[in-house]
Design an enzyme around this catalytic site. Structure first.
Site, PDB file in Angstrom:
ATOM      1  N   ARG A 159     -10.515  13.717  43.236  1.00 46.90           N
ATOM      2  CA  ARG A 159     -12.087  13.536  42.572  1.00 46.90           C
ATOM      3  C   ARG A 159     -12.102  14.420  41.399  1.00 46.90           C
ATOM      4  O   ARG A 159     -11.527  15.607  41.516  1.00 46.90           O
ATOM      5  CB  ARG A 159     -13.054  13.716  43.836  1.00 46.90           C
ATOM      6  CG  ARG A 159     -12.638  12.942  45.110  1.00 46.90           C
ATOM      7  CD  ARG A 159     -13.539  13.135  46.018  1.00 46.90           C
ATOM      8  NE  ARG A 159     -13.500  12.599  47.295  1.00 46.90           N
ATOM      9  CZ  ARG A 159     -12.716  12.770  48.527  1.00 46.90           C
ATOM     10  NH1 ARG A 159     -11.946  13.950  48.427  1.00 46.90           N
ATOM     11  NH2 ARG A 159     -12.592  12.000  49.503  1.00 46.90           N
ATOM     12  N   LYS A 183     -13.600  17.379  50.421  1.00 46.90           N
ATOM     13  CA  LYS A 183     -14.822  17.259  51.092  1.00 46.90           C
ATOM     14  C   LYS A 183     -15.009  18.068  52.608  1.00 46.90           C
ATOM     15  O   LYS A 183     -13.981  18.020  53.135  1.00 46.90           O
ATOM     16  CB  LYS A 183     -15.294  15.796  51.414  1.00 46.90           C
ATOM     17  CG  LYS A 183     -15.734  15.122  50.207  1.00 46.90           C
ATOM     18  CD  LYS A 183     -16.061  13.646  50.387  1.00 46.90           C
ATOM     19  CE  LYS A 183     -16.683  12.743  49.100  1.00 46.90           C
ATOM     20  NZ  LYS A 183     -17.001  11.488  49.442  1.00 46.90           N
ATOM     21  N   HIS A 254     -13.367   8.438  38.615  1.00 44.44           N
ATOM     22  CA  HIS A 254     -12.899   7.743  39.803  1.00 44.44           C
ATOM     23  C   HIS A 254     -12.049   6.640  39.449  1.00 44.44           C
ATOM     24  O   HIS A 254     -11.302   5.907  40.296  1.00 44.44           O
ATOM     25  CB  HIS A 254     -14.197   7.517  40.609  1.00 44.44           C
ATOM     26  CG  HIS A 254     -14.230   7.903  41.858  1.00 44.44           C
ATOM     27  ND1 HIS A 254     -14.374   9.195  42.181  1.00 44.44           N
ATOM     28  CD2 HIS A 254     -14.153   7.092  43.038  1.00 44.44           C
ATOM     29  CE1 HIS A 254     -14.289   9.248  43.481  1.00 44.44           C
ATOM     30  NE2 HIS A 254     -13.940   8.220  44.051  1.00 44.44           N
ATOM     31  N   ARG A 257      -8.594   7.525  40.252  1.00 42.51           N
ATOM     32  CA  ARG A 257      -8.357   7.720  41.525  1.00 42.51           C
ATOM     33  C   ARG A 257      -7.945   6.280  42.137  1.00 42.51           C
ATOM     34  O   ARG A 257      -7.031   5.973  42.886  1.00 42.51           O
ATOM     35  CB  ARG A 257      -9.551   8.326  42.275  1.00 42.51           C
ATOM     36  CG  ARG A 257      -9.456   8.643  43.614  1.00 42.51           C
ATOM     37  CD  ARG A 257     -10.526   9.427  44.254  1.00 42.51           C
ATOM     38  NE  ARG A 257     -10.845   9.434  45.586  1.00 42.51           N
ATOM     39  CZ  ARG A 257     -10.157  10.224  46.435  1.00 42.51           C
ATOM     40  NH1 ARG A 257      -9.489  11.020  45.910  1.00 42.51           N
ATOM     41  NH2 ARG A 257     -10.388  10.196  47.639  1.00 42.51           N
ATOM     42  N   HIS A 280      -8.988  10.810  52.551  1.00 44.81           N
ATOM     43  CA  HIS A 280      -9.626  10.029  53.248  1.00 44.81           C
ATOM     44  C   HIS A 280      -9.682  10.678  54.647  1.00 44.81           C
ATOM     45  O   HIS A 280      -8.634  10.627  54.947  1.00 44.81           O
ATOM     46  CB  HIS A 280      -9.408   8.609  53.089  1.00 44.81           C
ATOM     47  CG  HIS A 280      -9.618   8.097  51.691  1.00 44.81           C
ATOM     48  ND1 HIS A 280      -9.270   6.970  51.357  1.00 44.81           N
ATOM     49  CD2 HIS A 280     -10.361   8.505  50.632  1.00 44.81           C
ATOM     50  CE1 HIS A 280      -9.710   6.597  50.065  1.00 44.81           C
ATOM     51  NE2 HIS A 280     -10.681   7.639  49.640  1.00 44.81           N
ATOM     52  N   TYR A 289      -8.105  -0.351  48.967  1.00 47.27           N
ATOM     53  CA  TYR A 289      -6.996  -0.443  48.114  1.00 47.27           C
ATOM     54  C   TYR A 289      -6.094  -1.673  48.274  1.00 47.27           C
ATOM     55  O   TYR A 289      -5.498  -2.195  47.407  1.00 47.27           O
ATOM     56  CB  TYR A 289      -6.339   0.825  47.629  1.00 47.27           C
ATOM     57  CG  TYR A 289      -7.453   1.901  47.203  1.00 47.27           C
ATOM     58  CD1 TYR A 289      -7.822   1.534  45.962  1.00 47.27           C
ATOM     59  CD2 TYR A 289      -7.778   2.771  47.879  1.00 47.27           C
ATOM     60  CE1 TYR A 289      -8.878   2.461  45.410  1.00 47.27           C
ATOM     61  CE2 TYR A 289      -8.742   3.577  47.697  1.00 47.27           C
ATOM     62  CZ  TYR A 289      -9.274   3.582  46.474  1.00 47.27           C
ATOM     63  OH  TYR A 289     -10.168   4.397  45.914  1.00 47.27           O
TER      64      TYR A 289
END
Length: 308
Positions: A159, A183, A254, A257, A280, A289
């Site tokens: 990110r 995150k 993004h 990504r 994730h 995806y």
């Protein structure tokens, strides 16, 4: 509405929730703003209906609040996100014994529309990267930096916030891996390839020393004034590149990504491996995806098969 405009107990609860998100959930500043904005909006609505304490919240209040959001033109994705924020808040309040029951357990929100992210085709990426390499060859420090940033974004799928936060010490040039803090302060190790390694090495040798100052610290990517590169600078640079490319609907960092994930899966990478690379927490997030790949396959079939 600011906390001081809420009834005292509601304002105190919102402040306590903010401390929980920061100290225990370790959410990003962006996520924190989103959660608090959603919860503040709900509490302001409840206050307008006469609520003075959290125990005054019930399912009807939550539904009426969502109804006002919908009438104001909020998209389904926005309503789904706001509902998720409220579920986190009421679950926390129940755990803290500020509520005796969770009113959000039966709250239903519109399902999110599954949108396929913008993905760059291999030929578009080749053209874009060739242009960056050509510009970097002329030696301008910003061009050298921009090439390294784009190569690393595409190679690793990080990110933009993760990229901006990288330090030199996060690189392992021998193993060609990158330590990323994602995150929730979760750390992961991401591999990258030879082109990205060459571009980053070029930046460290020829570009970064031009911008570096005593205050630069160990930041990997710097702005022209010597400070750590800002996410907005990266976004502006990437969007400028896409405008020059001309034939893509992709926008923002993004897109690299999305492209990295899609191309990895197209190349036969395991879904769980891609999940780990992207950081994730849920495999379901990565699975979008696979839909991108199937969508591209369907379009190719329809264009090429005589009986499609």
């Amino acid at each position: 509405m600011e906390n001081e405009e809420l009834p005292a107990e509601l304002g105190v609860a919102l402040d306590a929730f903010a401390r929980y998100l920061t100290a225990e959930r370790a959410v990003s500043p962006h996520t924190l703003r989103g959660y608090l904005g959603d919860v503040r909006s709900l509490l302001a609505h409840a206050s307008g209906e006469g609520a003075r304490a959290l125990v005054d919240l019930d399912l009807g209040t939550l539904r009426r609040w969502l109804g006002t959001q919908s009438q104001a033109g909020a998209a389904r994705t926005t309503l789904a996100r706001r509902s998720a924020s409220i579920r986190v808040f009421t679950a926390w309040a129940l755990g803290e014994e500020r509520l005796t029951a969770d009113p959000a357990l039966r709250l239903k929100a519109p399902k999110r529309e599954r949108s396929l992210p913008g993905v760059l085709q291999a030929r578009q990426l080749a053209r874009l990267l060739a242009g960056l390499e050509e510009a970097a060859a002329e030696g301008a420090p910003l061009a050298v930096r921009n090439r390294a940033i784009v190569e690393l974004l595409y190679a690793t799928g990080v990110r933009v916030g993760e990229l901006a936060g990288l330090d030199i010490d996060d690189l392992d040039p021998d193993r060609r891996t990158l330590r990323v803090i994602g995150k929730g302060n979760k750390e992961r190790t991401v591999p990258y390839g030879v082109p990205a390694a060459l571009a980053v090495d070029d930046w460290l040798r020829r570009g970064r020393p031009v911008f570096a100052k005593a205050t630069s610290g160990r930041a990997l990517f710097l702005g022209s004034r010597g400070g750590r590169v800002d996410q907005r600078q990266v976004r502006a640079m990437v969007n400028s590149l896409f405008e020059e490319l001309g034939d893509t609907s992709a926008s923002g960092p993004h897109a690299f990504r999305h492209s990295a994930a899609t191309h990895l899966l197209d190349g036969g990478a395991d879904l769980r491996a891609v999940q780990e690379i992207l950081g994730h927490s849920s495999l379901a997030t990565t699975q979008i995806y696979t839909h991108v790949s199937v969508d591209r396959l369907r379009k190719s079939y329809q264009q090429a098969h005589p009986r499609a």
